[in-house]
Motif scaffolding. Sequence first.
Motif, PDB file in Angstrom:
ATOM      1  N   LEU A   2      81.252  49.930   6.398  1.00  0.00           N
ATOM      2  CA  LEU A   2      81.946  49.406   7.575  1.00  0.00           C
ATOM      3  C   LEU A   2      83.311  50.071   7.721  1.00  0.00           C
ATOM      4  CD1 LEU A   2      82.137  47.439   9.951  1.00  0.00           C
ATOM      5  CD2 LEU A   2      83.093  45.768   8.354  1.00  0.00           C
ATOM      6  N   ARG A   3      84.003  50.206   6.603  1.00  0.00           N
ATOM      7  CA  ARG A   3      85.317  50.843   6.641  1.00  0.00           C
ATOM      8  C   ARG A   3      85.200  52.297   7.103  1.00  0.00           C
ATOM      9  NH1 ARG A   3      89.396  51.974   1.690  1.00  0.00           N
ATOM     10  NH2 ARG A   3      91.217  52.360   2.964  1.00  0.00           N
ATOM     11  N   ALA A   7      86.912  53.749  10.502  1.00  0.00           N
ATOM     12  CA  ALA A   7      87.886  54.844  10.407  1.00  0.00           C
ATOM     13  C   ALA A   7      87.421  56.071  11.180  1.00  0.00           C
ATOM     14  CB  ALA A   7      88.128  55.194   8.939  1.00  0.00           C
ATOM     15  N   TYR A   8      86.211  56.534  10.898  1.00  0.00           N
ATOM     16  CA  TYR A   8      85.726  57.745  11.560  1.00  0.00           C
ATOM     17  C   TYR A   8      85.453  57.508  13.041  1.00  0.00           C
ATOM     18  CZ  TYR A   8      85.462  60.392   7.237  1.00  0.00           C
ATOM     19  OH  TYR A   8      85.783  61.074   6.084  1.00  0.00           O
ATOM     20  N   GLY A   9      85.031  56.299  13.402  1.00  0.00           N
ATOM     21  CA  GLY A   9      84.827  55.975  14.816  1.00  0.00           C
ATOM     22  C   GLY A   9      86.130  55.978  15.587  1.00  0.00           C
ATOM     23  N   LYS A  55      78.078  63.295   6.055  1.00  0.00           N
ATOM     24  CA  LYS A  55      78.080  64.267   4.957  1.00  0.00           C
ATOM     25  C   LYS A  55      78.935  63.769   3.802  1.00  0.00           C
ATOM     26  CE  LYS A  55      78.671  69.098   3.696  1.00  0.00           C
ATOM     27  NZ  LYS A  55      78.558  68.757   2.320  1.00  0.00           N
ATOM     28  N   ARG A  56      80.073  63.203   4.120  1.00  0.00           N
ATOM     29  CA  ARG A  56      80.944  62.661   3.062  1.00  0.00           C
ATOM     30  C   ARG A  56      80.261  61.500   2.353  1.00  0.00           C
ATOM     31  NH1 ARG A  56      84.622  59.189   1.385  1.00  0.00           N
ATOM     32  NH2 ARG A  56      86.483  59.969   0.359  1.00  0.00           N
ATOM     33  N   GLN A  57      79.622  60.636   3.119  1.00  0.00           N
ATOM     34  CA  GLN A  57      78.898  59.507   2.531  1.00  0.00           C
ATOM     35  C   GLN A  57      77.809  60.026   1.575  1.00  0.00           C
ATOM     36  OE1 GLN A  57      79.626  56.277   2.975  1.00  0.00           O
ATOM     37  NE2 GLN A  57      77.926  55.466   1.788  1.00  0.00           N
ATOM     38  N   ALA A  77      76.882  53.207  14.000  1.00  0.00           N
ATOM     39  CA  ALA A  77      78.083  52.370  13.863  1.00  0.00           C
ATOM     40  C   ALA A  77      79.337  53.145  14.279  1.00  0.00           C
ATOM     41  CB  ALA A  77      78.209  51.868  12.426  1.00  0.00           C
ATOM     42  N   ILE A  78      79.436  54.385  13.848  1.00  0.00           N
ATOM     43  CA  ILE A  78      80.570  55.226  14.251  1.00  0.00           C
ATOM     44  C   ILE A  78      80.532  55.442  15.754  1.00  0.00           C
ATOM     45  CG2 ILE A  78      81.589  57.532  14.041  1.00  0.00           C
ATOM     46  CD1 ILE A  78      80.534  57.528  11.121  1.00  0.00           C
TER      47      ILE A  78
END
Length: 174
Positions: A2-3, A7-9, A55-57, A77-78
């Motif tokens: 969720l965080r 953040a990315y969204g 990619k980071r995830q 979600a993003i």
Amino acid sequence: MLRTALAYGAIGGLIAGGLLSIVVLNFKDAIGAYGMAIGYLIMLIGLSTIFIAIKRQRDVEQGGVIRFFPALGLGVAISLVAGVVYALCWDVALHMIGIDAFIDRFAGDMLQGKTGAELASAKAELESFRATYHNPFFRLPMTFMEIFPVALAVSLFSAVTLRNSRFLPARTAD
């Protein structure tokens, strides 16, 4: 996750909405016929955060492996967050321009070359649009729907490509 989505969204929405607002506010006469292409290019630049986040995830949080549906879920979600931020950025820019001034700017393009009954019909349609566009419950979802399908396409592309751990693999320490 969720965080990460928030953040990315937010970053993606601010890039897309902020850049588009700057372009419209400062270069509205210069973009001319390429306005729609420039707008979608700016959206893709902002929505590249979806690919980066998935990619980071995959590489950092999950040890180099991510399945399709978790990747797609993160991308969607993003996309939702970026769409809301984009719509709010555009609404701020729209109020800086003035809603009527914005509509009048594009009305000239719509009415150009029309005569007689066709012109009268186009003017009536334009006035109807003007009335509904002043309503934020119409304008904000409409603006959200400009970016959301593009964001879904980027999410789908990112999920399909990044589920393969051999595609852009994480760097390992030698």
